[in-house]
Scaffold this motif. Structure first.
Motif, mmCIF file in Angstrom:
data_model
loop_
_atom_site.group_PDB
_atom_site.id
_atom_site.type_symbol
_atom_site.label_atom_id
_atom_site.label_comp_id
_atom_site.label_asym_id
_atom_site.label_seq_id
_atom_site.Cartn_x
_atom_site.Cartn_y
_atom_site.Cartn_z
ATOM 1 N N LYS A 32 0.775 -1.234 0.004
ATOM 2 C CA LYS A 32 -0.157 -0.067 0.066
ATOM 3 C C LYS A 32 0.714 1.100 -0.177
ATOM 4 O O LYS A 32 0.637 2.104 -0.551
ATOM 5 C CB LYS A 32 -1.062 0.083 1.196
ATOM 6 N N LYS A 33 1.926 1.274 0.868
ATOM 7 C CA LYS A 33 2.946 2.390 0.670
ATOM 8 C C LYS A 33 3.552 2.679 -0.512
ATOM 9 O O LYS A 33 3.659 3.711 -0.895
ATOM 10 C CB LYS A 33 3.847 2.183 1.843
ATOM 11 N N ALA A 34 3.967 1.532 -1.122
ATOM 12 C CA ALA A 34 4.510 1.377 -2.458
ATOM 13 C C ALA A 34 3.529 2.092 -3.634
ATOM 14 O O ALA A 34 4.100 2.992 -4.485
ATOM 15 C CB ALA A 34 5.069 0.084 -2.901
ATOM 16 N N GLN A 35 2.319 1.593 -3.482
ATOM 17 C CA GLN A 35 1.388 2.159 -4.380
ATOM 18 C C GLN A 35 0.969 3.575 -4.313
ATOM 19 O O GLN A 35 1.031 4.411 -5.373
ATOM 20 C CB GLN A 35 0.194 1.352 -4.315
ATOM 21 N N GLN A 36 1.032 4.075 -3.134
ATOM 22 C CA GLN A 36 0.775 5.586 -2.859
ATOM 23 C C GLN A 36 1.983 6.134 -3.357
ATOM 24 O O GLN A 36 1.785 7.307 -4.067
ATOM 25 C CB GLN A 36 0.774 5.729 -1.459
ATOM 26 N N GLU A 37 3.188 5.644 -3.125
ATOM 27 C CA GLU A 37 4.510 6.430 -3.660
ATOM 28 C C GLU A 37 4.448 6.452 -5.084
ATOM 29 O O GLU A 37 4.837 7.436 -5.884
ATOM 30 C CB GLU A 37 5.753 5.733 -2.867
ATOM 31 N N ALA A 38 3.947 5.232 -5.864
ATOM 32 C CA ALA A 38 3.985 5.163 -7.180
ATOM 33 C C ALA A 38 3.234 6.191 -7.903
ATOM 34 O O ALA A 38 3.256 6.815 -8.928
ATOM 35 C CB ALA A 38 3.692 3.814 -7.580
ATOM 36 N N LYS A 39 1.978 6.204 -7.242
ATOM 37 C CA LYS A 39 0.903 7.232 -7.814
ATOM 38 C C LYS A 39 1.515 8.722 -7.573
ATOM 39 O O LYS A 39 1.398 9.605 -8.521
ATOM 40 C CB LYS A 39 -0.450 7.153 -7.082
ATOM 41 N N ALA A 40 1.844 9.027 -6.501
ATOM 42 C CA ALA A 40 2.407 10.555 -6.303
ATOM 43 C C ALA A 40 3.716 10.688 -7.174
ATOM 44 O O ALA A 40 3.707 11.981 -7.599
ATOM 45 C CB ALA A 40 2.653 10.520 -4.729
ATOM 46 N N SER A 41 4.245 9.968 -7.396
ATOM 47 C CA SER A 41 5.701 10.059 -8.034
ATOM 48 C C SER A 41 5.451 9.760 -9.665
ATOM 49 O O SER A 41 6.330 9.859 -10.598
ATOM 50 C CB SER A 41 6.853 9.374 -7.636
ATOM 51 N N ASN A 42 4.339 9.474 -9.958
ATOM 52 C CA ASN A 42 4.003 8.893 -11.613
ATOM 53 C C ASN A 42 5.004 7.999 -11.927
ATOM 54 O O ASN A 42 5.539 7.993 -13.181
ATOM 55 C CB ASN A 42 4.171 10.279 -12.415
ATOM 56 N N LYS A 43 5.257 6.809 -11.171
ATOM 57 C CA LYS A 43 6.021 5.781 -11.441
ATOM 58 C C LYS A 43 5.126 4.544 -11.748
ATOM 59 O O LYS A 43 4.316 4.318 -11.014
ATOM 60 C CB LYS A 43 7.237 5.497 -10.433
ATOM 61 N N PHE A 44 5.786 3.516 -12.542
ATOM 62 C CA PHE A 44 5.367 2.411 -12.154
ATOM 63 C C PHE A 44 5.561 1.572 -10.988
ATOM 64 O O PHE A 44 6.776 1.877 -10.517
ATOM 65 C CB PHE A 44 5.890 1.264 -13.340
ATOM 66 N N VAL A 122 4.131 -5.783 -13.147
ATOM 67 C CA VAL A 122 4.186 -4.306 -13.284
ATOM 68 C C VAL A 122 2.908 -3.474 -13.399
ATOM 69 O O VAL A 122 2.000 -4.027 -14.079
ATOM 70 C CB VAL A 122 5.078 -3.794 -14.678
ATOM 71 N N LEU A 123 2.847 -2.627 -12.445
ATOM 72 C CA LEU A 123 1.328 -1.967 -12.614
ATOM 73 C C LEU A 123 1.566 -0.409 -12.504
ATOM 74 O O LEU A 123 2.595 -0.058 -12.429
ATOM 75 C CB LEU A 123 0.640 -1.983 -10.996
ATOM 76 N N ASP A 124 0.532 0.399 -12.902
ATOM 77 C CA ASP A 124 0.600 1.722 -12.949
ATOM 78 C C ASP A 124 0.326 2.267 -11.625
ATOM 79 O O ASP A 124 -0.043 1.534 -10.755
ATOM 80 C CB ASP A 124 -0.206 2.310 -14.162
ATOM 81 N N GLY A 125 0.133 3.570 -11.454
ATOM 82 C CA GLY A 125 0.084 4.318 -10.271
ATOM 83 C C GLY A 125 -1.527 3.881 -9.770
ATOM 84 O O GLY A 125 -1.554 4.155 -8.385
ATOM 85 N N ASP A 126 -2.232 3.848 -10.488
ATOM 86 C CA ASP A 126 -3.508 3.447 -10.140
ATOM 87 C C ASP A 126 -3.931 1.917 -9.838
ATOM 88 O O ASP A 126 -4.952 1.451 -9.521
ATOM 89 C CB ASP A 126 -4.545 3.782 -11.185
ATOM 90 N N GLY A 127 -2.738 1.093 -9.890
ATOM 91 C CA GLY A 127 -2.869 -0.301 -9.697
ATOM 92 C C GLY A 127 -3.357 -1.414 -10.796
ATOM 93 O O GLY A 127 -3.506 -2.361 -10.610
ATOM 94 N N GLN A 128 -3.309 -0.562 -12.047
ATOM 95 C CA GLN A 128 -3.815 -1.542 -13.067
ATOM 96 C C GLN A 128 -2.801 -2.376 -13.741
ATOM 97 O O GLN A 128 -1.578 -1.794 -13.934
ATOM 98 C CB GLN A 128 -4.371 -0.534 -14.101
#
Length: 154
Positions: A32-44, A122-128
């Motif tokens: 969950k922390k990683a997904q939040q970071e990915a979304k905030a930083s626009n990373k996969f 590999v997921l996008d920042g939205d978890g897709q």
């Protein structure tokens, strides 16, 4: 007695860097922390499903791709890395894995239908889910990065 302590200290000094190498290289274990970071930083978000202390192909994949400076440089700029580990019961990392982490990892393996190790998701920042690769990736770090770049341009 002093020699015994010296030997123990030397052994601990040699092992500690290996135990913390993944954490120091930017790998997280909190999804969950990683997904939040990915979304905030626009990373996969790259999930590495591994049996870190027993899976030979996982160790080979880590050594030949994930631990390579070329991949680590790319990951720093483009990825949030998550180790989803399934250590062997009784193995060195098993006792250190909290029940909550074990439960999270089992849920993720079920969600992404992981059948074996290693598996990369590999997921996008939205978890897709953008890509899943089951098994050892044989073509090296450059080819692995090229595959990830295709996802960025896709």
């Amino acid at each position: 007695m002093k020699n015994y302590r010296l030997i123990l200290f030397a052994a601990a000094a040699c092992l500690l860097p290996a135990l913390f190498a993944r954490a120091e290289s930017g790998w997280l274990d909190d999804y969950k922390k990683a997904q939040q970071e990915a979304k905030a930083s626009n990373k996969f978000l790259l999930l590495d499903f591994t049996g870190s202390d027993w899976c030979g192909w996982c160790k080979k994949f880590d050594k030949e791709i994930l631990s390579q400076s070329q991949f680590q440089d790319y990951a720093r700029e483009n990825l949030v890395l998550v180790e989803v580990d399934f250590p062997r019961p009784g193995g060195s990392r098993w006792t250190a894995q909290p029940a909550e982490l074990k439960r999270q990892n089992q849920e993720l393996a079920h969600q992404y239908q992981v059948q074996g190790f290693p598996t990369i998701v590999v997921l996008d920042g939205d978890g897709q889910k953008l890509w899943q690769y089951d098994g050892y990736f044989p073509d090296g770090a450059a080819a692995f990065i090229a595959q990830l770049e295709k996802l960025r341009k896709g």
